[in-house]
Design a protein around this motif. Structure first.
Motif, PDB file in Angstrom:
ATOM      1  N   ASP A 290       0.944  -1.139  -0.215  1.00  0.00           N
ATOM      2  CA  ASP A 290       0.050   0.273   0.065  1.00  0.00           C
ATOM      3  C   ASP A 290       0.931   1.367   0.124  1.00  0.00           C
ATOM      4  O   ASP A 290       1.050   2.595  -0.965  1.00  0.00           O
ATOM      5  N   GLY A 291       1.916   1.248   1.285  1.00  0.00           N
ATOM      6  CA  GLY A 291       2.612   2.527   1.155  1.00  0.00           C
ATOM      7  C   GLY A 291       3.672   2.520  -0.483  1.00  0.00           C
ATOM      8  O   GLY A 291       3.488   3.608  -1.299  1.00  0.00           O
ATOM      9  N   TYR A 292       4.414   1.508  -0.956  1.00  0.00           N
ATOM     10  CA  TYR A 292       4.868   1.858  -2.031  1.00  0.00           C
ATOM     11  C   TYR A 292       3.737   2.037  -3.655  1.00  0.00           C
ATOM     12  O   TYR A 292       4.257   3.171  -4.465  1.00  0.00           O
ATOM     13  N   SER A 293       2.402   1.803  -3.345  1.00  0.00           N
ATOM     14  CA  SER A 293       2.166   2.202  -4.718  1.00  0.00           C
ATOM     15  C   SER A 293       1.157   3.920  -4.054  1.00  0.00           C
ATOM     16  O   SER A 293       1.644   4.432  -5.324  1.00  0.00           O
ATOM     17  N   LYS A 294       1.851   3.601  -2.910  1.00  0.00           N
ATOM     18  CA  LYS A 294       1.175   5.830  -2.250  1.00  0.00           C
ATOM     19  C   LYS A 294       1.933   6.772  -2.950  1.00  0.00           C
ATOM     20  O   LYS A 294       1.943   7.449  -3.487  1.00  0.00           O
ATOM     21  N   GLY A 295       3.853   6.200  -2.172  1.00  0.00           N
ATOM     22  CA  GLY A 295       4.830   6.694  -2.797  1.00  0.00           C
ATOM     23  C   GLY A 295       4.840   6.803  -4.645  1.00  0.00           C
ATOM     24  O   GLY A 295       5.440   7.733  -5.078  1.00  0.00           O
ATOM     25  N   TYR A 296       4.799   5.747  -5.360  1.00  0.00           N
ATOM     26  CA  TYR A 296       5.186   5.428  -6.228  1.00  0.00           C
ATOM     27  C   TYR A 296       4.544   6.149  -7.374  1.00  0.00           C
ATOM     28  O   TYR A 296       4.870   7.878  -8.506  1.00  0.00           O
ATOM     29  N   ASN A 297       2.948   6.416  -7.103  1.00  0.00           N
ATOM     30  CA  ASN A 297       2.163   7.463  -7.630  1.00  0.00           C
ATOM     31  C   ASN A 297       2.194   8.290  -7.459  1.00  0.00           C
ATOM     32  O   ASN A 297       1.740   9.961  -8.685  1.00  0.00           O
ATOM     33  N   TYR A 298       2.359   8.685  -6.056  1.00  0.00           N
ATOM     34  CA  TYR A 298       2.617  10.347  -5.707  1.00  0.00           C
ATOM     35  C   TYR A 298       3.799  11.318  -6.758  1.00  0.00           C
ATOM     36  O   TYR A 298       3.544  11.853  -7.517  1.00  0.00           O
ATOM     37  N   LYS A 299       5.156  10.422  -6.901  1.00  0.00           N
ATOM     38  CA  LYS A 299       6.038  10.832  -7.612  1.00  0.00           C
ATOM     39  C   LYS A 299       6.042  10.824  -8.932  1.00  0.00           C
ATOM     40  O   LYS A 299       5.945  12.623  -9.510  1.00  0.00           O
ATOM     41  N   LEU A 300       5.218  10.356  -9.544  1.00  0.00           N
ATOM     42  CA  LEU A 300       4.492   9.975 -10.670  1.00  0.00           C
ATOM     43  C   LEU A 300       4.258  11.490 -11.068  1.00  0.00           C
ATOM     44  O   LEU A 300       4.147  12.014 -12.136  1.00  0.00           O
ATOM     45  N   SER A 301       3.596  11.471 -10.465  1.00  0.00           N
ATOM     46  CA  SER A 301       2.145  12.420 -10.341  1.00  0.00           C
ATOM     47  C   SER A 301       2.779  14.354 -10.124  1.00  0.00           C
ATOM     48  O   SER A 301       1.974  15.393 -10.878  1.00  0.00           O
ATOM     49  N   ASN A 302       3.734  13.945  -9.636  1.00  0.00           N
ATOM     50  CA  ASN A 302       4.234  15.530  -9.266  1.00  0.00           C
ATOM     51  C   ASN A 302       5.499  15.746  -9.412  1.00  0.00           C
ATOM     52  O   ASN A 302       6.102  15.327  -8.131  1.00  0.00           O
TER      53      ASN A 302
END
Length: 492
Positions: free
Chosen positions: A117-129
């Motif tokens: 869950d943390g991996y998905s949140k961190g990965y998607n957040y950095k790609l979007s920002n």
């Protein structure tokens, strides 16, 4: 969703384990072997495990055989109870171990679910920002934070790689058409990183671009100049940004290569001259790099001209040297011949003078005497030989003195050199007095007589019947011969 599926799998496993534990409690006295009609049999395998002795007869429920006693029944009941207790204890231990495994599995699944869950949140957040930092992790578990950091780092690396590729691609394209860098940053990239890389590669590619343009201009100038194609305008084939650089570079090198053609031709001619002077075979290996150009033909012609010139010049030098050498030899021969003629002339004058004074010389013994010699010069053959020799010596001395006076009077007008030669000849004549019948002695052949006098040459016949020809007066001066007549007169 993944987390829910994993929980359902855990509950299913626990349910199955519970069912197995309940079923196992219903198993009583289970060990290998068939029973008889009384429900009894003898234990032969793993008996100690069931609390029995090897070969022990026991029953599993029902009545015992007729021959059995109450002691056997008591023993059987006691053993059966002990066996059941051990079986139940083992089953409980296995159940507890299985339960621990399931609990550990459930815990690991929960940890992994939090990390995912943390991996998905961190990965998607950095790609979007792309330009943003990490979010706040307050209230998050360690597993979640670890997963978040991993996903964030993964996205950051992908963004940096993508940003670098875009920066290099755009810098390459813009460096060939733009005078200044385009600082617009495409979306989805890390801004600061993109600009730094774009500007760096723009300068690098622009420098390489102009190097390529200059190299292309230089190569074109070389081909055009060495093939006599004349200067061309390549502006239509060159990007607008580089047209001035290309034109300036092309003109510079075209002139340089055109001038170099003359230098190459001059070098070829000089080398051909050197090879020709040394009589070496043709060698154009120094000019092989220019073989594919039109001007190579001119280089070959210049080399051949130089070769012919050098070869002919060397032949001419050798010819002059040989001619000078030949003239020198001829001069030496002529000079020697003149000297011999002068000596012969002096001899002739001496002979004529002697004849004019009436010296007795027999024509048959002196080949050089004139055929018209008067009979008044003959010596009386009837005289005694010894008297003739004495008279001959006396007359010779008198005639020599008269001849010297006469020659001095006659040759006053001759050159000093000729006069000296005559004087020298007279002195030699007076000293040695050579004529036919003159007795001589050779240091090797012994005694002999002069048989013939020819100019400066005279022939001697020795007692061994050997005849030899000598040069007068060298044979006497060098000690090969000596006069015997003078020795005989001295003895008389």
């Amino acid at each position: 969703m993944k987390f829910i599926k994993r929980l359902l799998n855990v509950f299913l496993v626990l349910f199955l384990v519970g069912s197995i534990s309940i079923d196992s409690r219903e198993i009583v006295e289970a060990h290998p072997g068939n029973t008889d009609a009384y429900g009894c049999h003898t234990c032969w395998t793993n008996c100690a495990k069931w609390g029995l002795s090897t070969g022990e007869y026991h029953c599993h429920g029902g009545s015992s055989p007729s021959s059995g006693s109450s002691n056997n029944n008591n023993t059987y009941n006691s053993s059966s109870n002990s066996y059941q207790q051990q079986l139940l204890a083992e089953q409980e231990r296995q159940r507890q171990e299985e339960l621990k495994k399931q609990q550990e599995l459930l815990r690991q699944q929960q940890i992994q679910a939090e990390k995912d869950d943390g991996y998905s949140k961190g990965y998607n957040y950095k790609l979007s920002n792309p330009d943003a930092d990490k979010e706040s992790m307050e209230g998050k578990s360690e597993n979640y934070i670890a997963g978040y950091d991993e996903g964030f780092a993964k996205a950051l690396n992908e963004l940096r790689a993508k940003t670098l590729d875009e920066a290099k691609k755009n810098a390459k394209k813009d460096s060939e058409i733009l005078d200044e860098p385009d600082l617009t940053v495409p979306e989805g990239l890390i801004k600061d990183y993109y600009l730094s890389q774009y500007e760096y590669y723009f300068d690098t590619y622009e420098e390489d671009f102009f190097k390529d343009i200059k190299n292309d201009a230089r190569a074109s100038a070389l081909i055009d100049a060495y093939n006599y194609l004349g200067p061309f305008d390549y502006s239509d084939e060159i990007p607008k940004k580089a047209q001035k650089v290309h034109s300036r570079t092309y003109k510079k090198y075209y002139k340089s290569y055109s001038d170099n053609i003359e230098n190459l031709k001059s070098s070829a001619r000089e080398k051909g001259k050197e090879d020709g002077e040394d009589f070496l075979p043709y060698d154009l290996s120094d000019f092989d790099p220019y073989e594919d150009y039109a001007m190579y033909k001119d280089i070959v012609e210049e080399y051949q001209d130089g070769y012919s010139y050098g070869r002919n010049s060397k032949i001419a030098q050798y010819s002059v040297f040989i001619l000078v050498l030949a003239l020198l030899v001829l001069y030496i021969i002529q000079k020697k011949r003149k000297k011999e003629l002068a000596i012969e002339k002096a001899e002739d004058v001496t002979t004529i003078s002697e004849r004019s004074l009436g010296e007795p010389i027999e024509s048959k013994k002196i080949d050089s005497a004139p055929k018209n010699q008067t009979s008044t010069n003959k010596i009386n053959e009837d005289h005694d030989k010894s008297s003739m020799d004495q008279e001959h010596v006396s007359n010779s001395n008198q005639n020599s003195e008269k001849l010297e006076s006469q020659l001095k009077a006659e040759n006053k007008q001759q050159k000093p050199k000729e006069e000296d030669n005559i004087k020298k000849r007279i002195r030699i004549k007076k000293k040695f007095n050579i004529e036919p019948e003159t007795k001589v002695k050779h240091i090797k052949f012994g005694k002999g007589k002069v048989t013939k006098v020819e100019g400066k040459y005279f022939t001697v016949k020795f007692s061994s019947h050997k005849e030899s020809k000598f040069i007068f007066p060298e044979a006497f001066e060098k000690g090969y011969l000596e006069l015997l007549d003078n020795l005989d007169h001295k003895e008389d």
